[in-house]
Design a protein around this motif. Structure first.
Motif, PDB file in Angstrom:
ATOM      1  N   TYR A 173      78.351   8.053  14.207  1.00  0.00           N
ATOM      2  CA  TYR A 173      78.721   9.122  15.140  1.00  0.00           C
ATOM      3  C   TYR A 173      78.274   8.806  16.570  1.00  0.00           C
ATOM      4  CZ  TYR A 173      80.391  12.152  11.399  1.00  0.00           C
ATOM      5  OH  TYR A 173      81.121  12.690  10.367  1.00  0.00           O
ATOM      6  N   GLU A 174      77.105   8.147  16.693  1.00  0.00           N
ATOM      7  CA  GLU A 174      76.663   7.800  18.059  1.00  0.00           C
ATOM      8  C   GLU A 174      77.632   6.804  18.700  1.00  0.00           C
ATOM      9  OE1 GLU A 174      71.944   8.714  17.258  1.00  0.00           O
ATOM     10  OE2 GLU A 174      72.671   6.641  17.141  1.00  0.00           O
ATOM     11  N   GLN A 210      80.634   8.712  19.826  1.00  0.00           N
ATOM     12  CA  GLN A 210      80.362   9.424  21.085  1.00  0.00           C
ATOM     13  C   GLN A 210      80.459   8.470  22.276  1.00  0.00           C
ATOM     14  OE1 GLN A 210      76.491  11.303  20.711  1.00  0.00           O
ATOM     15  NE2 GLN A 210      77.054  12.232  18.770  1.00  0.00           N
ATOM     16  N   TYR A 256      83.109   8.633  25.289  1.00  0.00           N
ATOM     17  CA  TYR A 256      82.626   8.645  26.678  1.00  0.00           C
ATOM     18  C   TYR A 256      83.395   7.611  27.497  1.00  0.00           C
ATOM     19  CZ  TYR A 256      79.223   8.649  30.527  1.00  0.00           C
ATOM     20  OH  TYR A 256      78.616   8.764  31.758  1.00  0.00           O
ATOM     21  N   GLY A 267      80.152  14.150  21.884  1.00  0.00           N
ATOM     22  CA  GLY A 267      80.515  13.142  22.883  1.00  0.00           C
ATOM     23  C   GLY A 267      81.038  13.793  24.154  1.00  0.00           C
TER      24      GLY A 267
END
Ligand code: B1M
Length: 225
Positions: free
Chosen positions: A16-17, A20, A24, A56
């Motif tokens: 998930y990071e 995001q 971005y 995000g």
């Protein structure tokens, strides 16, 4: 209560990071791919929305506000989010739930933000509403005409700007003047709104997010039966 994020495996948190970060950077295809992978791993659409997309977009919003990002970058991120929402659309919309009512929704006059409004529209469809999505920059006449034409019992209004949210009050006044106020439940949402504002303009409910919009809409339908 434990933060739901902490219940995710470290691998999923990294997934998930990365989503995001790609959002971005406005990288549509990688975000779409990551969404499909998360679905294949059994992640519910609500998690993908919350941890990949909305989280995000929050960072994009903060950096936009701080002058780190500008409109073209924000637009790229928004387009990446929209492309990904199309992947989730069938899961959110086609739930096979029987039709329970008709809702009209739109972003108010002067405002072109539509991601959150579209999310609410999809989730209302999934909850069983026929949804007439009027798009963005919608004036009072267009709301009124659509409510009449479709005999809708629910109106959703979205605003993302402090300069456009007062227009919701104008629509409320028109509803009263046209004798429609008693026939329609009005739900409002958008980042700059709050409960006090909703109460002030005489709306029936303020919805913090799309999930609350579903809960409130269902509750009003249940009450009217
Ligand atoms: Co704009 N923008 N933007 N923008 N933009 C904000 C809103 C802003 C907070 C950014 C910032 O400064 N930090 C700021 C507003 C400041 C203010 O008024 N207080 C801002 C500004 C200033 C502007 C412009 C004026 C910039 C400029 O041109 N100088 C301009 C205005 C254009 C206009 O509308 N006339 C502008 C333009 C744009 C883009 C076109 C680049 C793009 C929009 C693209 C699009 O929507 N198609 C954009 C974006 C993407 C944002 C941010 C970064 C993200 C909004 C978003 O999609 N969030 C936003 C920053 C932020 O909100 N943190 C920002 C994700 C979405 C899922 O969340 O929409 O909040 P949200 O929806 C949630 C809830 O609010 C709720 O449920 C949703 C889902 O859970 N909800 C409802 C929303 N509507 C609902 C309706 C309901 C119920 C619940 O009905 C029942």
């Amino acid at each position: 209560m434990a933060d739901p994020w902490d219940t995710l495996s470290p691998e999923l948190q990294r997934h998930y990071e990365n989503m995001q970060d790609d959002l971005y950077d406005g990288l549509g295809q990688p975000v779409v791919r990551a969404t499909r992978q998360a679905l294949e791993r059994g992640q519910p659409p609500a998690n993908i929305l919350a941890y990949g997309l909305v989280a995000g977009m929050d960072v994009v919003g903060k950096d936009f506000g701080a002058g780190v990002l500008f409109v073209p970058e924000v637009l790229r991120a928004a387009n990446a989010m929209k492309a990904t929402m199309e992947v989730l659309r069938p899961l959110l919309v086609e739930t096979g739930v029987p039709r329970i009512g008709t809702a009209v929704i739109g972003t108010v006059k002067g405002d072109i933000h539509d991601i959150g409004k579209n999310l609410v529209a999809m989730m209302w469809e999934g909850a069983g509403f026929e949804v007439i999505n009027l798009g963005t920059n919608v004036d009072a006449d267009k709301f009124i005409n659509a409510l009449r034409e479709h005999r809708a019992s629910l109106l959703g209004m979205s605003a993302l700007l402090t300069t456009t949210m007062p227009y919701m009050g104008t629509v409320m006044e028109r509803l009263r003047a046209e004798g429609l106020r008693e026939k329609v439940k009005v739900l409002v949402g958008g980042a700059p709104l709050n409960e006090a504002f909703a109460e002030d303009i005489g709306a029936d409910a303020y919805c913090k997010d799309a999930a609350e919009a579903v809960t409130a809409a269902r509750a009003f339908v249940a009450l009217s039966r």
